[in-house]
Write an enzyme that holds these catalytic residues in place. Structure first.
Site, PDB file in Angstrom:
ATOM      1  N   ASP A  74      -2.418  -0.594   5.032  1.00  0.00           N
ATOM      2  CA  ASP A  74      -3.674  -0.799   4.306  1.00  0.00           C
ATOM      3  C   ASP A  74      -4.674  -1.544   5.189  1.00  0.00           C
ATOM      4  OD1 ASP A  74      -2.379   0.273   2.111  1.00  0.00           O
ATOM      5  OD2 ASP A  74      -1.781  -1.687   1.341  1.00  0.00           O
TER       6      ASP A  74
HETATM    7  N1  URA Z   1       3.042  -1.533   1.720  1.00  0.00           N
HETATM    8  C1  URA Z   1       1.839  -1.897   1.256  1.00  0.00           C
HETATM    9  O1  URA Z   1       1.670  -2.194   0.090  1.00  0.00           O
HETATM   10  N2  URA Z   1       0.804  -1.905   2.129  1.00  0.00           N
HETATM   11  C2  URA Z   1       0.944  -1.630   3.443  1.00  0.00           C
HETATM   12  O2  URA Z   1      -0.032  -1.682   4.192  1.00  0.00           O
HETATM   13  C3  URA Z   1       2.218  -1.247   3.900  1.00  0.00           C
HETATM   14  C4  URA Z   1       3.249  -1.216   3.022  1.00  0.00           C
END
Ligand code: URA
Length: 243
Positions: A101
């Site tokens: 993310d």
């Molecule tokens: N899980 C998440 O919630 N976000 C990420 O960026 C990676 C794994």
């Protein structure tokens, strides 16, 4: 591999330029003019443009230490794509083997080898990904064993058919130890799949909230001393793990 892709991989040409060269009749495969961009070719074929033989460039593999407010996409959106940081020819032909993310930091693997990234990403391959997670609510000793068991047996995430695969949870520190206001617990979580926002949703399903997330490890590959924002080529041993 498609002929237009082979041309792109072994020259400076873009996919559009490769298609133009194909149309012009300058490309030959094993001595025959080839105009079909979708024609399947392999390394043993003799492929020439204007008489010059092409040799396939090997696939490319990189590791990047992702910063916050960058995105794991081939297209810039609100934030810039991490591919801008990879200062190599045709960086936007690469793809990301397991996205993070925008607000997550840490280890990202980048390649143009689809089979290799499949081995990293596919839940069937059971490749372990370890995240350092900072949580809003404290996990005291009583909660810890229940939570470890829950993560091990699988959680039901909203909108998903089955339970999450067994995940390993380890507590690293608690608020009284770390003297922090922004979070109350710090844990390590190892998962072998990569559903959308998986780590955040797993903790939400367990009644907690992720306030910071950092990926530390994929398989045996770690960031080592790679500073935030930096990248490097993977070593042969690192590549071999998923070949
Ligand atoms: N899980 C998440 O919630 N976000 C990420 O960026 C990676 C794994």
């Amino acid at each position: 591999m498609r002929l237009d892709k082979f041309i792109c991989k072994s020259t400076e040409l873009t996919r559009t330029e490769a298609k133009k060269v194909l149309k012009s009749g300058e490309v030959q495969v094993n001595g025959e003019v080839a105009k079909n961009a979708a024609m399947q070719v392999h390394e043993n074929n003799t492929i020439t443009i204007d008489g010059q033989q092409l040799s396939a460039r090997g696939s490319r593999y990189y590791i990047l230490h992702k910063l916050v407010d960058t995105i794991c996409s081939n297209v810039d959106e609100v934030y810039p794509s991490i591919l801008h940081s990879i200062e190599v020819d045709k960086a936007f032909d690469l793809h990301i083997a397991g996205r993070l993310d925008a607000d997550t930091t840490g280890l990202v693997l980048i390649t143009d080898d689809g089979r290799w990234s499949h081995n990293v990403i596919s839940p069937k391959k059971q490749c372990q990904k370890t995240y350092r997670v900072w949580l809003r609510t404290e996990i005291d000793d009583d909660k810890l064993s229940t939570l470890v068991a829950k993560f091990d047996s699988g959680l039901q995430l909203q909108g998903e058919d089955g339970l999450t695969r067994p995940a390993i949870l380890t507590r690293v520190a608690q608020a009284d130890l770390v003297d922090e206001e922004s979070y109350k617990s710090e844990v390590l979580l190892t998962i072998t799949e990569g559903k959308y926002h998986q780590v955040k949703r797993m903790f939400a399903a367990a009644g907690n909230r992720v306030v910071g997330l950092h990926r530390e490890q994929i398989g045996d590959i770690t960031l080592g001393d790679l500073a935030p924002g930096e990248w490097r080529e993977l070593t042969e041993d690192e590549i071999a793990q998923f070949s």
